[in-house]
Design a protein around this motif. Structure first.
Motif, PDB file in Angstrom:
ATOM      1  N   ALA A  99       0.834  -1.196   0.000  1.00 43.05           N
ATOM      2  CA  ALA A  99       0.000   0.000   0.000  1.00 43.05           C
ATOM      3  C   ALA A  99       0.874   1.254   0.000  1.00 43.05           C
ATOM      4  O   ALA A  99       0.543   2.255  -0.637  1.00 43.05           O
ATOM      5  N   LEU A 100       2.010   1.159   0.686  1.00 48.06           N
ATOM      6  CA  LEU A 100       2.922   2.289   0.733  1.00 48.06           C
ATOM      7  C   LEU A 100       3.559   2.526  -0.638  1.00 48.06           C
ATOM      8  O   LEU A 100       3.766   3.659  -1.061  1.00 48.06           O
ATOM      9  N   HIS A 101       3.845   1.426  -1.334  1.00 52.12           N
ATOM     10  CA  HIS A 101       4.402   1.543  -2.691  1.00 52.12           C
ATOM     11  C   HIS A 101       3.397   2.206  -3.617  1.00 52.12           C
ATOM     12  O   HIS A 101       3.731   3.104  -4.381  1.00 52.12           O
ATOM     13  N   SER A 102       2.161   1.745  -3.544  1.00 51.61           N
ATOM     14  CA  SER A 102       1.187   2.281  -4.497  1.00 51.61           C
ATOM     15  C   SER A 102       0.757   3.694  -4.115  1.00 51.61           C
ATOM     16  O   SER A 102       0.230   4.423  -4.939  1.00 51.61           O
ATOM     17  N   MET A 103       1.010   4.068  -2.865  1.00 51.17           N
ATOM     18  CA  MET A 103       0.676   5.439  -2.457  1.00 51.17           C
ATOM     19  C   MET A 103       1.564   6.465  -3.164  1.00 51.17           C
ATOM     20  O   MET A 103       1.217   7.643  -3.293  1.00 51.17           O
ATOM     21  N   ASN A 104       2.715   5.998  -3.662  1.00 55.28           N
ATOM     22  CA  ASN A 104       3.635   6.911  -4.350  1.00 55.28           C
ATOM     23  C   ASN A 104       2.965   7.677  -5.473  1.00 55.28           C
ATOM     24  O   ASN A 104       3.288   8.827  -5.729  1.00 55.28           O
ATOM     25  N   LYS A 105       2.034   7.015  -6.134  1.00 49.93           N
ATOM     26  CA  LYS A 105       1.348   7.662  -7.253  1.00 49.93           C
ATOM     27  C   LYS A 105       0.763   8.998  -6.802  1.00 49.93           C
ATOM     28  O   LYS A 105       0.859   9.993  -7.504  1.00 49.93           O
ATOM     29  N   LEU A 106       0.152   9.000  -5.607  1.00 52.05           N
ATOM     30  CA  LEU A 106      -0.439  10.232  -5.106  1.00 52.05           C
ATOM     31  C   LEU A 106       0.600  11.153  -4.486  1.00 52.05           C
ATOM     32  O   LEU A 106       0.661  12.329  -4.777  1.00 52.05           O
ATOM     33  N   ARG A 107       1.446  10.577  -3.615  1.00 54.11           N
ATOM     34  CA  ARG A 107       2.296  11.489  -2.865  1.00 54.11           C
ATOM     35  C   ARG A 107       3.409  12.098  -3.702  1.00 54.11           C
ATOM     36  O   ARG A 107       3.790  13.232  -3.468  1.00 54.11           O
ATOM     37  N   VAL A 108       3.909  11.359  -4.700  1.00 54.10           N
ATOM     38  CA  VAL A 108       4.939  11.953  -5.555  1.00 54.10           C
ATOM     39  C   VAL A 108       4.364  13.151  -6.303  1.00 54.10           C
ATOM     40  O   VAL A 108       4.975  14.218  -6.357  1.00 54.10           O
ATOM     41  N   SER A 109       3.154  12.988  -6.839  1.00 55.46           N
ATOM     42  CA  SER A 109       2.563  14.110  -7.568  1.00 55.46           C
ATOM     43  C   SER A 109       2.201  15.241  -6.602  1.00 55.46           C
ATOM     44  O   SER A 109       2.296  16.420  -6.954  1.00 55.46           O
ATOM     45  N   PHE A 110       1.819  14.887  -5.399  1.00 59.08           N
ATOM     46  CA  PHE A 110       1.486  15.900  -4.397  1.00 59.08           C
ATOM     47  C   PHE A 110       2.724  16.727  -4.045  1.00 59.08           C
ATOM     48  O   PHE A 110       2.667  17.959  -3.956  1.00 59.08           O
ATOM     49  N   ILE A 111       3.846  16.046  -3.895  1.00 58.81           N
ATOM     50  CA  ILE A 111       5.097  16.748  -3.578  1.00 58.81           C
ATOM     51  C   ILE A 111       5.506  17.624  -4.756  1.00 58.81           C
ATOM     52  O   ILE A 111       5.898  18.773  -4.590  1.00 58.81           O
ATOM     53  N   LYS A 112       5.369  17.069  -5.970  1.00 56.12           N
ATOM     54  CA  LYS A 112       5.697  17.845  -7.179  1.00 56.12           C
ATOM     55  C   LYS A 112       4.878  19.130  -7.208  1.00 56.12           C
ATOM     56  O   LYS A 112       5.410  20.210  -7.423  1.00 56.12           O
ATOM     57  N   ASN A 113       3.562  18.977  -6.980  1.00 57.65           N
ATOM     58  CA  ASN A 113       2.688  20.153  -7.023  1.00 57.65           C
ATOM     59  C   ASN A 113       3.025  21.146  -5.927  1.00 57.65           C
ATOM     60  O   ASN A 113       2.910  22.353  -6.121  1.00 57.65           O
ATOM     61  N   SER A 114       3.421  20.619  -4.764  1.00 58.03           N
ATOM     62  CA  SER A 114       3.675  21.528  -3.642  1.00 58.03           C
ATOM     63  C   SER A 114       4.896  22.405  -3.905  1.00 58.03           C
ATOM     64  O   SER A 114       5.079  23.437  -3.263  1.00 58.03           O
ATOM     65  N   LEU A 115       5.732  21.988  -4.858  1.00 54.77           N
ATOM     66  CA  LEU A 115       6.940  22.770  -5.154  1.00 54.77           C
ATOM     67  C   LEU A 115       6.746  23.687  -6.358  1.00 54.77           C
ATOM     68  O   LEU A 115       7.683  24.350  -6.788  1.00 54.77           O
ATOM     69  N   ASP A 116       5.519  23.705  -6.876  1.00 60.73           N
ATOM     70  CA  ASP A 116       5.243  24.482  -8.089  1.00 60.73           C
ATOM     71  C   ASP A 116       5.578  25.951  -7.967  1.00 60.73           C
ATOM     72  O   ASP A 116       5.937  26.600  -8.945  1.00 60.73           O
ATOM     73  N   HIS A 117       5.441  26.497  -6.733  1.00 60.65           N
ATOM     74  CA  HIS A 117       5.634  27.943  -6.589  1.00 60.65           C
ATOM     75  C   HIS A 117       7.105  28.344  -6.552  1.00 60.65           C
ATOM     76  O   HIS A 117       7.426  29.515  -6.636  1.00 60.65           O
ATOM     77  N   LEU A 118       7.987  27.368  -6.411  1.00 59.29           N
ATOM     78  CA  LEU A 118       9.412  27.691  -6.303  1.00 59.29           C
ATOM     79  C   LEU A 118      10.044  27.827  -7.691  1.00 59.29           C
ATOM     80  O   LEU A 118       9.642  27.130  -8.623  1.00 59.29           O
ATOM     81  N   PRO A 119      11.029  28.717  -7.821  1.00 60.45           N
ATOM     82  CA  PRO A 119      11.704  28.834  -9.128  1.00 60.45           C
ATOM     83  C   PRO A 119      12.464  27.549  -9.458  1.00 60.45           C
ATOM     84  O   PRO A 119      13.056  26.927  -8.581  1.00 60.45           O
ATOM     85  N   ARG A 120      12.413  27.162 -10.714  1.00 64.27           N
ATOM     86  CA  ARG A 120      13.066  25.919 -11.125  1.00 64.27           C
ATOM     87  C   ARG A 120      14.394  26.233 -11.799  1.00 64.27           C
ATOM     88  O   ARG A 120      14.513  27.205 -12.523  1.00 64.27           O
ATOM     89  N   GLN A 121      15.342  25.340 -11.589  1.00 67.55           N
ATOM     90  CA  GLN A 121      16.630  25.561 -12.244  1.00 67.55           C
ATOM     91  C   GLN A 121      16.932  24.480 -13.285  1.00 67.55           C
ATOM     92  O   GLN A 121      16.935  24.741 -14.470  1.00 67.55           O
ATOM     93  N   ASN A 122      17.148  23.288 -12.837  1.00 63.32           N
ATOM     94  CA  ASN A 122      17.644  22.265 -13.771  1.00 63.32           C
ATOM     95  C   ASN A 122      16.521  21.332 -14.192  1.00 63.32           C
ATOM     96  O   ASN A 122      16.598  20.123 -14.027  1.00 63.32           O
ATOM     97  N   ILE A 123      15.480  21.897 -14.715  1.00 61.77           N
ATOM     98  CA  ILE A 123      14.326  21.073 -15.033  1.00 61.77           C
ATOM     99  C   ILE A 123      14.433  20.479 -16.433  1.00 61.77           C
ATOM    100  O   ILE A 123      14.688  21.187 -17.399  1.00 61.77           O
TER     101      ILE A 123
END
Lengths: 335, 476
Positions: A99-123
């Motif tokens: 369940a923890l493995h499959s939760m990655n689908k949500l939490r990885v995207s959640f973390i990605k979105n949470s960083l949206d407001h920060l300036p990106r450098q090496n994207i």
């Protein structure tokens, strides 16, 4: 002291053959040591002795540090024991942590979105987290750290259990996409907060806070680690009647998705409590989402309802003046 | 005492990992580690290599394509190849998305607008066309493209992706070892984390994910000891490039079901068509070796000749058409005006024969392994679906892997590969069942099955919604 010396001598003797043994060096009871030794025999590995020295050094230092430190410790020894697993346990596709493995689908995207407001450098398209420093608190076997590293982030995983850190290391070193971007450390957030304050763009505590006794200190230390403007992401289980039914009765005793006894309902925290706590230490909650697990297809999905599993992201305010903190608190109570 | 020792060792060091110093197998030959290794550079394998090479979310993944054939420039000569494929609009979409369709357009291809199918043992016939539901805004049912043209287009596209996809020509797989999942992960050497491929040149390549695209006799499938349900059909195919008697628009694909097997004429140009004649192996041998004049006669006869009809079946067919004309008075379903063009000669040396078979792998995936194309499923060519099912695999696998990469997953892990398997089996199994059933239904001339299939065909051709469903199904 004598016991320690004995075990150290023995561990030098076994150094070439076992690493697990080394990890168990410490001030544990004899019985436990025997059990651990049995476990360590399974953990034969091919890591070079110089590397073993490296690991040992770090781990020994940690022991030393822990004994001498006066930092308040939020880690519960019992919980460490309960959540210490081997690489096979963490990464078994049919094991306890599916369940923890499959939760990655949500939490990885959640973390990605949470960083949206920060300036990106090496994207780049394959490295949307390129350049970000992320701390994975309670990394376990690295189930979340590895995907984040693959997406380009410089990940630091910390866990209070040396066995988990060892498991995570063993697993990560195989993968060239991960190995260079991830480092694991056996420590606690409190200790790390003293050493590396304000050094992470994102601090993630995923499915950890429900195992922590002193939540105040935990959140305070986690917030301290975040750079101003960075984010704090927490996923956990809420303290509601429904969560008792779902996470403990359902998941642990009926469906046996998780080993019975993994969770203690009394340590769970409700959304409002966590909101208040996070705001109190100077972060602004920006997103709260409910998560729902479908055991049959082993899939997670986002829902409105936050009464069982939920994810929370907060941005650490640049100026943590007391006025601001109280401001957020009042808005909190109003809502 | 110990504290001083510890201090001298240096306190609080991070366990920063370095692959080179820490790991054995993956690092020993770090150059021979690929994230994806595709075994087999045929149409399906090469298109997957292009698709993955172009996928932006996979731009940090190293891709290797192993092709047994030597690297030689594929010159498309003026002579048309006898090996052609029907490319459905769905497959065309894939080829467009990987940039190969443009190259095909610059070479040659022939769209067809209609497919006419009829039965040698009765008057039943059916005509498929996109009709009201135009496919992607065009009225094309499909495209007849020579296999070498498709392959040349893909090769050209792969050349532009050299930085992303490494192609090893003249290299064969000798042995494939997959990681053993039952083992204890704490127990063994790290080299066992990946799939390892021993090549015929003595090299060993480690790979995160191995794709078996090596055809119906897939070595990858055998080495992974994956079960495959298979049988040989009692039919062989005869292919040839035919010159037509007159120059026409030539936009219809013709197929007649003879009791010995279907014979099909697929348009190539205004006066060239490609023949695919499925028949008994003995007859096929005879056809390939007979004189050209006699061969042309045999083809014309097969298309024009009427077989012994059963009067009962004839009566029933007439009744069905009468009934159909009541249901659909505005269309003349019974119109028998369509007839195939007559063949005047056969291109020299274009005749060839090959055996038919059915094969379906019971599983398409394993941890770090996926099968695509004929390695996973082999069908009778009567519906022209073989390569299209393969292209369907490519499109699906690309999407699944891209999604996995977006989530930061190890793309060789079983979790998402299983979703590829499920999705594909949902499309492939019904198609294979349909094709196999058609083959069996039409391989006989005894009255009862003939009656059933004739009435069924007329009913299908009358009931437009069903017909449209079939067109949709076959052009995916």
């Amino acid at each position: 002291m004598v016991r320690r010396r004995n075990s150290l001598v023995r561990h030098i003797f076994y150094m070439k053959y076992t690493v697990g043994h080394i990890l168990t060096v410490g001030s544990r009871g004899n019985k436990q040591k025997q059990a651990n030794m049995a476990a360590s025999c399974r953990m034969r590995c091919s890591i070079r002795s110089s590397q073993i020295g490296h690991i040992t050094r770090s781990l020994l230092c940690r022991k030393h540090f822990c004994s001498s430190t006066s930092t308040k410790n939020t880690v519960d020894e019992e919980e460490i024991e309960k959540l210490s697993r081997t690489t096979s346990d963490w990464w078994n596709p049919n094991g306890d942590f599916v369940a923890l493995h499959s939760m990655n689908k949500l939490r990885v995207s959640f973390i990605k979105n949470s960083l949206d407001h920060l300036p990106r450098q090496n994207i780049t398209p394959s490295k949307p987290l390129g350049g970000f420093r992320i701390l994975d608190v309670g990394c376990g076997g690295g189930i979340l750290s590895e995907p984040l590293a693959r997406l380009g982030a410089e990940v630091t995983g910390v866990d209070a259990s040396s066995r988990n850190i060892h498991s995570a290391l063993r697993h990560a070193c195989h993968d060239p996409m991960v190995a260079d971007r991830v480092r694991y450390k056996c420590t606690t957030v409190e200790e790390l907060a003293e050493e590396e304050p304000e050094s992470f763009d994102c601090v993630v505590a995923s499915e950890v806070i429900e195992h922590v006794t002193d939540k105040d200190t935990f959140i305070s230390a986690s917030t301290q680690l975040v750079k101003p403007g960075g984010t704090l992401v927490i996923t956990t289980i809420s303290q509601t009647a429904l969560s008792y039914a779902a996470a403990i009765v359902g998941a642990e005793y009926i469906l046996r998705l998780v080993t019975p006894g993994t969770h203690d309902w009394n340590k769970f925290v409700t959304v409002d409590e966590l909101r208040a706590l996070v705001s109190q230490y100077g972060s602004e909650v920006v997103d709260v989402k409910g998560m729902f697990y479908v055991p049959v297809c082993n899939k997670w999905c986002w829902i409105e309802d936050t009464s069982v599993n939920f994810a929370l992201s907060a941005i650490k305010l640049a100026e943590t003046s007391p006025e601001m903190t109280s401001d957020t608190q009042t808005t909190q109570t109003e809502t | 005492m110990f504290s001083s020792v510890r201090k001298s060792l240096g306190c609080k060091q991070f366990l920063k990992l370095r692959v080179c110093s820490f790991c054995s197998a993956a690092s020993k030959d770090v150059h021979d580690f690929y994230d994806v290794t595709i075994v087999g550079g045929g149409m399906v394998g090469a298109s997957l290599a292009c698709a993955l090479g172009l996928e932006r979310t996979l731009d940090d993944h190293k891709i290797l394509l192993l092709e047994a054939a030597p690297d030689k420039p594929q010159n498309i000569t003026s002579a048309y190849s006898n090996r052609v494929s029907n490319i459905t609009p769905g497959s065309k979409r894939l080829l467009e998305s990987i940039g190969a369709w443009d190259h095909i357009c610059k070479m040659r291809y022939k769209p067809f607008r209609r497919m006419h199918v009829w039965d040698a043992c009765s008057d039943a016939h059916i005509s498929f066309d996109p009709g009201s539901r135009e496919l992607d805004g065009s009225a094309d049912m499909g495209f007849i493209v020579e296999n070498p043209v498709t392959l040349a287009a893909l090769t050209k596209q792969l050349k532009t992706l050299q930085s992303r996809v490494k192609v090893l020509h003249g290299t064969k797989l000798k042995r494939l070892t997959l990681p053993d999942l039952t083992r204890d992960m704490d127990d063994k050497d790290v080299g066992h984390t990946w799939a390892s491929l021993e090549l015929n040149d003595g090299r060993t390549v480690h790979s995160r994910l191995v794709i078996g695209a090596d055809g119906p006799q897939s070595l990858v499938r055998k080495q992974a000891s994956m079960d495959c349900l298979s049988w040989k059909y009692d039919q062989s195919g005869v292919v040839a490039t035919l010159h037509l008697g007159e120059i026409t628009e030539n936009i219809v694909a013709w197929q007649k079901f003879l009791p010995t097997g279907p014979i099909a004429l697929l348009p190539l140009t205004e006066n060239l068509s490609s023949l695919v004649w499925s028949t008994t192996p003995e007859h096929a041998k005879e056809l390939v070796s007979m004189e050209e004049d006699r061969f042309v006669d045999a083809v014309n006869n097969a298309f024009w000749e009427d077989f012994d009809r059963n009067p009962l079946v004839d009566q029933a067919t007439r009744m069905s058409y009468l009934l159909a004309s009541f249901i659909q008075p505005w269309t003349n379903v019974a119109s028998g005006t369509q007839s195939p063009p007559s063949v005047s000669s056969v291109e020299e040396g274009s005749r060839a024969m090959f055996p038919y078979g059915f094969g379906h792998a019971t599983e398409y995936v394993r941890p770090r392994l996926a099968l695509i194309g004929d390695a996973a499923h082999r069908v009778h060519p009567l519906a022209g679906q073989g390569v299209n099912l393969g292209f369907g695999d490519v499109a699906c696998l690309r999407d699944v892997l891209s999604e996995a990469a977006e989530e930061g997953k190890d793309i060789g892990s079983l979790e998402h590969l299983l979703s590829y398997e499920t999705k594909r089996q949902q499309s492939v199994v019904p198609m294979m069942t349909a094709i196999d059933t058609l083959k069996r239904l039409y391989s006989t001339s005894s009255p009862l099955p003939v009656l059933a299939r004739s009435v069924g065909l007329i009913a299908t051709s009358t009931l437009l919604p069903i017909k449209e469903q079939i067109v949709g199904f076959a052009t995916r």
